[in-house]
Design a protein around this motif. Structure first.
Motif, PDB file in Angstrom:
ATOM      1  N   ILE A 132       0.948  -1.154  -0.146  1.00 16.09           N
ATOM      2  CA  ILE A 132       0.062  -0.025  -0.213  1.00 16.09           C
ATOM      3  C   ILE A 132       0.867   1.229   0.066  1.00 16.09           C
ATOM      4  O   ILE A 132       1.804   1.420   0.644  1.00 16.09           O
ATOM      5  N   LYS A 133       0.529   2.164  -0.914  1.00 14.08           N
ATOM      6  CA  LYS A 133       1.388   3.576  -0.903  1.00 14.08           C
ATOM      7  C   LYS A 133       0.601   4.435  -0.046  1.00 14.08           C
ATOM      8  O   LYS A 133      -0.449   5.207  -0.388  1.00 14.08           O
ATOM      9  N   VAL A 134       1.003   4.476   1.163  1.00  8.83           N
ATOM     10  CA  VAL A 134       0.532   5.392   2.156  1.00  8.83           C
ATOM     11  C   VAL A 134       0.735   6.942   1.665  1.00  8.83           C
ATOM     12  O   VAL A 134       1.664   7.322   1.291  1.00  8.83           O
ATOM     13  N   GLY A 135      -0.526   7.761   1.633  1.00  3.25           N
ATOM     14  CA  GLY A 135      -0.708   9.029   1.225  1.00  3.25           C
ATOM     15  C   GLY A 135      -0.776   9.159  -0.238  1.00  3.25           C
ATOM     16  O   GLY A 135      -1.170  10.312  -0.625  1.00  3.25           O
ATOM     17  N   HIS A 136      -0.857   8.116  -1.143  1.00  7.49           N
ATOM     18  CA  HIS A 136      -1.153   7.982  -2.408  1.00  7.49           C
ATOM     19  C   HIS A 136      -2.390   8.058  -2.681  1.00  7.49           C
ATOM     20  O   HIS A 136      -3.222   7.637  -1.735  1.00  7.49           O
ATOM     21  N   HIS A 137      -3.001   8.633  -3.847  1.00  6.99           N
ATOM     22  CA  HIS A 137      -4.217   8.451  -4.191  1.00  6.99           C
ATOM     23  C   HIS A 137      -4.974   7.105  -4.412  1.00  6.99           C
ATOM     24  O   HIS A 137      -6.145   6.715  -4.327  1.00  6.99           O
ATOM     25  N   SER A 138      -4.135   6.179  -4.566  1.00  3.07           N
ATOM     26  CA  SER A 138      -4.481   4.750  -4.563  1.00  3.07           C
ATOM     27  C   SER A 138      -4.828   4.025  -3.323  1.00  3.07           C
ATOM     28  O   SER A 138      -5.178   2.980  -3.170  1.00  3.07           O
ATOM     29  N   GLU A 139      -4.275   4.634  -2.225  1.00  2.92           N
ATOM     30  CA  GLU A 139      -4.388   4.273  -0.939  1.00  2.92           C
ATOM     31  C   GLU A 139      -5.500   3.379  -0.593  1.00  2.92           C
ATOM     32  O   GLU A 139      -5.824   2.333  -0.158  1.00  2.92           O
ATOM     33  N   GLY A 140      -6.605   4.390  -0.565  1.00  2.00           N
ATOM     34  CA  GLY A 140      -8.196   3.955  -0.232  1.00  2.00           C
ATOM     35  C   GLY A 140      -8.536   2.631  -1.047  1.00  2.00           C
ATOM     36  O   GLY A 140      -9.034   1.748  -0.275  1.00  2.00           O
ATOM     37  N   ARG A 141      -8.341   2.789  -2.431  1.00  2.00           N
ATOM     38  CA  ARG A 141      -8.790   1.821  -3.225  1.00  2.00           C
ATOM     39  C   ARG A 141      -8.119   0.547  -2.770  1.00  2.00           C
ATOM     40  O   ARG A 141      -8.724  -0.674  -2.917  1.00  2.00           O
ATOM     41  N   HIS A 142      -6.769   0.727  -2.649  1.00  2.00           N
ATOM     42  CA  HIS A 142      -6.107  -0.667  -2.307  1.00  2.00           C
ATOM     43  C   HIS A 142      -6.427  -1.253  -1.223  1.00  2.00           C
ATOM     44  O   HIS A 142      -6.429  -2.378  -0.943  1.00  2.00           O
TER      45      HIS A 142
END
Length: 335
Positions: A132-142
């Motif tokens: 998971i890329k914390v803080g990245h826009h993909s975090e929630g989706r991941h």
């Protein structure tokens, strides 16, 4: 509102006239009654083809009347012929096996669908096990995708467990009738019923027993013949059991005629012959009225007895000497 508690051999003990929310269910459940969803009635479990539990019926009726219900009791204690009872039992068992097999099939399909759903959810995760890329826009989706995978995995495992349990129950139920009619079980049942018949007959006729003997003097306890309602209950029970014995002895005769069961006895087996039990051959040490005596079955200097109906094979002494006199599978008496 009038409720009717009835008992017949074919239907067991049931109660008619109840409805959802009328308060009768609480009273019945408190007295051990069970709701049979398949027929839509409250009833007493395992009451079919059994003597009615009169005291429980009366206590239930009293409790229902105290709750404001009018209660009628209709008891028919007449027993059905054993042949009819067994045919009905086999039909119900067959239907149950079919229903459980269908249920097992449905559960297996549900488990397969659950695993497919888990695979689809896993396919939505980033490839290569990307963290998971914390803080990245993909975090929630991941995180949502991971949560969905965990949920689907749990559902798949649960569905697989349900399917396995359904298969186990279907397999166990399928062998119930065969186990009930196995030759050894049938003979054990006959012997048990004969013993019960003798015990009831002694109660009916009256009997005596010696408590102890002191210096040649016996102290005897005498029991008078049964009287009243108990005597009538014994007479009824003896008659019903006699019908059961006749039925099961007929089944055993068929099994002997077809070769499913043996007909060994003291007139067919002699000392020195070989008998087989649980896959092992034993040398006969002594022939008894209901069994044969053989060397210790687990090793040792003592002897064991095996009932005739549990024997699976027999060889006469001469045949045994020529065929396998020195076989290691034959247990000889230690000298």
């Amino acid at each position: 509102m009038t409720l009717t508690i009835s008992h017949t051999a074919a239907d067991g003990t049931l109660i008619d006239g109840t409805s959802r929310g009328d308060g009768s269910g609480d009273v019945l459940a408190a007295h051990g009654w069970r709701w049979f969803r398949s027929i839509g009635f409250w009833g007493i479990r395992s009451s079919r083809d059994r003597a009615p539990k009169v005291r429980l019926i009366e206590l239930t009726a009293e409790a229902l009347r105290a709750s404001g219900f009018d209660v009628e009791i209709d008891i028919d204690s007449t027993a059905r012929p054993t042949a009819e009872v067994e045919a009905d039992r086999i039909d119900r068992q067959t239907a149950r096996v079919e229903a459980l097999a269908l249920k097992a099939g449905r559960r297996s399909e549900q488990a397969e669908s659950a695993w497919e759903a888990e695979q689809r959810a896993a396919a939505q995760l980033p490839p290569g096990g990307e963290p998971i890329k914390v803080g990245h826009h993909s975090e929630g989706r991941h995180r949502r995708a991971l949560k969905k995978v965990h949920q689907r995995l749990g559902q798949a495992v649960a569905a697989e467990g349900n399917a396995e349990e359904a298969r186990r129950r279907a397999e166990a139920t399928a062998v119930t009738t065969a186990a009930r009619y196995s030759p050894v079980t049938v003979k054990n049942r006959i012997d048990k019923m004969h013993a019960e018949q003798r015990a009831d007959q002694r109660e009916l006729d009256g009997h005596e027993r010696t408590l102890f003997v002191v210096r040649g003097v016996k102290l005897i306890e005498k029991f008078p013949p049964a009287e009243g309602t108990y005597r009538q209950a014994l007479i009824t029970r003896i008659a019903e059991r006699a019908d059961q014995i006749t039925y099961w002895e007929g089944i055993r005769a068929q099994q002997i005629a077809s070769g499913q069961a043996n007909n060994f006895g003291p007139d067919t087996i002699a000392k020195g012959d070989l008998v087989r039990c649980s896959g092992v051959w034993y040398s006969v040490v002594r022939v008894n009225k209901k069994s044969v005596t053989v060397p210790a079955r687990i090793g040792g200097d003592w002897t064991d007895t095996i009932p005739y109906h549990k024997l699976a094979g027999h060889r006469q002494a001469k045949e045994a000497e020529t065929a396998s006199a020195s076989s290691s599978s034959i247990k000889e008496v230690r000298s």
